[in-house]
Design a protein around this motif. Sequence first.
Motif, mmCIF file in Angstrom:
data_model
loop_
_atom_site.group_PDB
_atom_site.id
_atom_site.type_symbol
_atom_site.label_atom_id
_atom_site.label_comp_id
_atom_site.label_asym_id
_atom_site.label_seq_id
_atom_site.Cartn_x
_atom_site.Cartn_y
_atom_site.Cartn_z
ATOM 1 N N ARG A 24 14.126 -53.599 -58.367
ATOM 2 C CA ARG A 24 12.766 -53.828 -57.872
ATOM 3 C C ARG A 24 12.735 -53.971 -56.347
ATOM 4 N NH1 ARG A 24 12.246 -57.143 -62.750
ATOM 5 N NH2 ARG A 24 10.806 -56.083 -64.181
ATOM 6 N N ALA A 25 13.750 -54.596 -55.789
ATOM 7 C CA ALA A 25 13.793 -54.775 -54.330
ATOM 8 C C ALA A 25 13.837 -53.435 -53.617
ATOM 9 C CB ALA A 25 15.005 -55.625 -53.951
ATOM 10 N N MET A 26 14.610 -52.481 -54.163
ATOM 11 C CA MET A 26 14.721 -51.159 -53.533
ATOM 12 C C MET A 26 13.482 -50.313 -53.765
ATOM 13 S SD MET A 26 18.685 -49.996 -54.172
ATOM 14 C CE MET A 26 18.468 -49.933 -55.967
ATOM 15 N N THR A 27 13.074 -50.196 -55.017
ATOM 16 C CA THR A 27 11.986 -49.267 -55.335
ATOM 17 C C THR A 27 10.648 -49.726 -54.756
ATOM 18 O OG1 THR A 27 11.688 -50.366 -57.481
ATOM 19 C CG2 THR A 27 13.093 -48.422 -57.428
ATOM 20 N N SER A 28 10.379 -51.018 -54.787
ATOM 21 C CA SER A 28 9.091 -51.494 -54.276
ATOM 22 C C SER A 28 8.958 -51.204 -52.786
ATOM 23 C CB SER A 28 8.935 -52.994 -54.547
ATOM 24 O OG SER A 28 9.927 -53.744 -53.873
ATOM 25 N N ARG A 29 10.038 -51.387 -52.036
ATOM 26 C CA ARG A 29 9.991 -51.144 -50.596
ATOM 27 C C ARG A 29 9.884 -49.654 -50.283
ATOM 28 N NH1 ARG A 29 12.245 -55.863 -51.501
ATOM 29 N NH2 ARG A 29 12.122 -57.532 -49.944
ATOM 30 N N TYR A 30 10.638 -48.841 -51.039
ATOM 31 C CA TYR A 30 10.618 -47.407 -50.759
ATOM 32 C C TYR A 30 9.239 -46.813 -51.038
ATOM 33 C CZ TYR A 30 12.408 -42.695 -50.174
ATOM 34 O OH TYR A 30 12.625 -41.432 -49.700
ATOM 35 N N ASP A 70 3.850 -44.790 -49.347
ATOM 36 C CA ASP A 70 2.407 -44.997 -49.291
ATOM 37 C C ASP A 70 1.933 -45.149 -47.849
ATOM 38 O OD1 ASP A 70 -0.195 -45.658 -50.686
ATOM 39 O OD2 ASP A 70 0.112 -47.529 -49.602
ATOM 40 N N ASN A 71 2.664 -45.923 -47.068
ATOM 41 C CA ASN A 71 2.274 -46.163 -45.675
ATOM 42 C C ASN A 71 2.345 -44.902 -44.825
ATOM 43 O OD1 ASN A 71 1.788 -48.880 -46.117
ATOM 44 N ND2 ASN A 71 3.822 -49.539 -45.454
ATOM 45 N N LEU A 78 12.691 -43.835 -41.479
ATOM 46 C CA LEU A 78 13.581 -42.716 -41.779
ATOM 47 C C LEU A 78 13.568 -42.438 -43.276
ATOM 48 C CD1 LEU A 78 15.920 -40.695 -41.183
ATOM 49 C CD2 LEU A 78 17.487 -42.644 -41.491
ATOM 50 N N PHE A 79 13.254 -41.201 -43.637
ATOM 51 C CA PHE A 79 13.392 -40.729 -45.014
ATOM 52 C C PHE A 79 14.549 -39.733 -45.032
ATOM 53 C CE2 PHE A 79 8.894 -41.903 -44.665
ATOM 54 C CZ PHE A 79 8.738 -42.722 -45.785
ATOM 55 N N ASN A 80 15.749 -40.214 -45.333
ATOM 56 C CA ASN A 80 16.887 -39.308 -45.384
ATOM 57 C C ASN A 80 17.090 -38.810 -46.810
ATOM 58 O OD1 ASN A 80 17.533 -42.065 -45.759
ATOM 59 N ND2 ASN A 80 19.701 -41.681 -45.484
ATOM 60 N N ALA A 81 17.988 -37.823 -46.958
ATOM 61 C CA ALA A 81 18.177 -37.121 -48.232
ATOM 62 C C ALA A 81 16.859 -36.503 -48.702
ATOM 63 C CB ALA A 81 18.759 -38.044 -49.296
ATOM 64 N N THR A 82 16.017 -36.148 -47.742
ATOM 65 C CA THR A 82 14.698 -35.576 -48.014
ATOM 66 C C THR A 82 14.552 -34.272 -47.250
ATOM 67 O OG1 THR A 82 13.757 -37.791 -48.298
ATOM 68 C CG2 THR A 82 12.210 -35.999 -47.886
ATOM 69 N N ALA A 83 14.128 -33.231 -47.934
ATOM 70 C CA ALA A 83 13.974 -31.912 -47.320
ATOM 71 C C ALA A 83 12.502 -31.586 -47.108
ATOM 72 C CB ALA A 83 14.607 -30.837 -48.200
ATOM 73 N N VAL A 84 12.232 -30.827 -46.049
ATOM 74 C CA VAL A 84 10.890 -30.280 -45.839
ATOM 75 C C VAL A 84 10.915 -28.846 -46.352
ATOM 76 C CG1 VAL A 84 9.195 -29.574 -44.115
ATOM 77 C CG2 VAL A 84 10.328 -31.783 -43.913
ATOM 78 N N GLU A 85 10.205 -28.612 -47.439
ATOM 79 C CA GLU A 85 10.199 -27.298 -48.090
ATOM 80 C C GLU A 85 9.144 -26.355 -47.519
ATOM 81 O OE1 GLU A 85 11.887 -28.283 -52.544
ATOM 82 O OE2 GLU A 85 9.717 -28.046 -52.295
ATOM 83 N N ASP A 86 8.116 -26.928 -46.914
ATOM 84 C CA ASP A 86 7.023 -26.087 -46.420
ATOM 85 C C ASP A 86 6.197 -26.892 -45.429
ATOM 86 O OD1 ASP A 86 5.375 -23.902 -46.087
ATOM 87 O OD2 ASP A 86 4.797 -23.737 -48.196
ATOM 88 N N LEU A 87 5.221 -26.214 -44.848
ATOM 89 C CA LEU A 87 4.298 -26.844 -43.911
ATOM 90 C C LEU A 87 2.918 -26.959 -44.546
ATOM 91 C CD1 LEU A 87 5.186 -24.703 -40.756
ATOM 92 C CD2 LEU A 87 6.179 -26.922 -41.406
ATOM 93 N N ILE A 88 2.191 -27.997 -44.159
ATOM 94 C CA ILE A 88 0.756 -28.050 -44.433
ATOM 95 C C ILE A 88 0.066 -27.346 -43.274
ATOM 96 C CG2 ILE A 88 -1.256 -29.514 -44.774
ATOM 97 C CD1 ILE A 88 0.625 -31.712 -45.772
ATOM 98 N N VAL A 89 -0.690 -26.306 -43.535
ATOM 99 C CA VAL A 89 -1.417 -25.562 -42.504
ATOM 100 C C VAL A 89 -2.883 -25.511 -42.896
ATOM 101 C CG1 VAL A 89 -1.676 -23.370 -41.285
ATOM 102 C CG2 VAL A 89 0.614 -24.179 -41.934
#
Length: 360
Positions: free
Chosen positions: A80-86, A91-92, A193-204
């Motif tokens: 819960r400590a990890m998931t609630s913060r992530y 959301d933020n 920082l959101f690591n281990a996260t990929a950007v697959e596309d752009l919002i245009v």
Amino acid sequence: MLQHPASSPPQSSIKYFGFCIRDIDAIANATAFVKKASSPGSRARASRVSISRRVTAQAFHATPYDGFTFEPIRESQISRAMTSRYFKDLDNHADTDVVIVGAGSAGLAAAYELSKYPDVKVALIEQNVAPGGGSWLGGQLFSSMCIRKPAHQFLDELSIPYEDEGSFVVVKHAALVTSTLLSKVLAAPNIKLFNATAVEDLIVKPDETVPGGKRVAGAVTNWTLVSLNHSTQSCMDPNVIESKVMISSTGHDGPMGASGVKRLARLGMVGESIPGMGALDMNSAEDAIVRGTQEVVPGMILCGMEVAELAGSPRMGPTFGAMYISGFAGAHLALNALQKQSSSNGSSSSKTEERDVAHA
């Protein structure tokens, strides 16, 4: 300051070379016992010798952490400590001021510069588990990092020592620069920082107020492991982060290198193809990278080696000054873009209010 045992007061709390004063006394007593018990005698003496040797060994291996125990905990508390913060962070930052794609040397520099502006909310996205890109080592996996002057001045700001070689400086290990920058970025309250996260596309999105009529408005994200395995699974849809400005600093190597400009090319926003970086020339490469750092399309700023991919300018090899200066410049271009958007929104609001008053 530690004192020699002979001159130390008889307090068990005083440590000397990792064990207590009382342990030194135990060693001395045990050693004397061994000598006495080692003289010719009965089987009982031999037993006492064995016991005393174990006591001596235990005393030599004593540490300040002997008897250390952890607080009791339930496994669900950790979950819960990890998931609630992530998920609170997600959301933020679902709507953020600046999203930086790529936390290599240029991306970290941009994030560090933006950390000085606490009112600017920043999401820093890195495909790898470990941020830093190729800046953990110098050229050919060597340790030292070389930075050409005058880019070295930021090292003084961060209190990073270096050796002066005249026209450039040498930091004893590249990891010292990267870890220092990273620690500053991670400590900043306005950056996530959101690591281990990929950007697959752009919002245009369409925007009639900008050249070309389109604006980059955010990043389409997914877990990196998912992005690398789309071909092995059924559809795995992404998530999104909306942003006012994107800084793209995805470098030139790896499966997701220069992903920002490559996607712009496929969308026809920077021409149909990009030339890729040119061959190595340190003297011209670094100036070209800094000079080419720009808002390449509305809402998207390029910095670092992604600039060379778009412009076809030379690579610089194992010298890092341009990466950092390009990142710093990219941060200020982002601040300028935010200011311009804010002024434009203010003007639009004023015109709307004027129309409303006239209509009334």
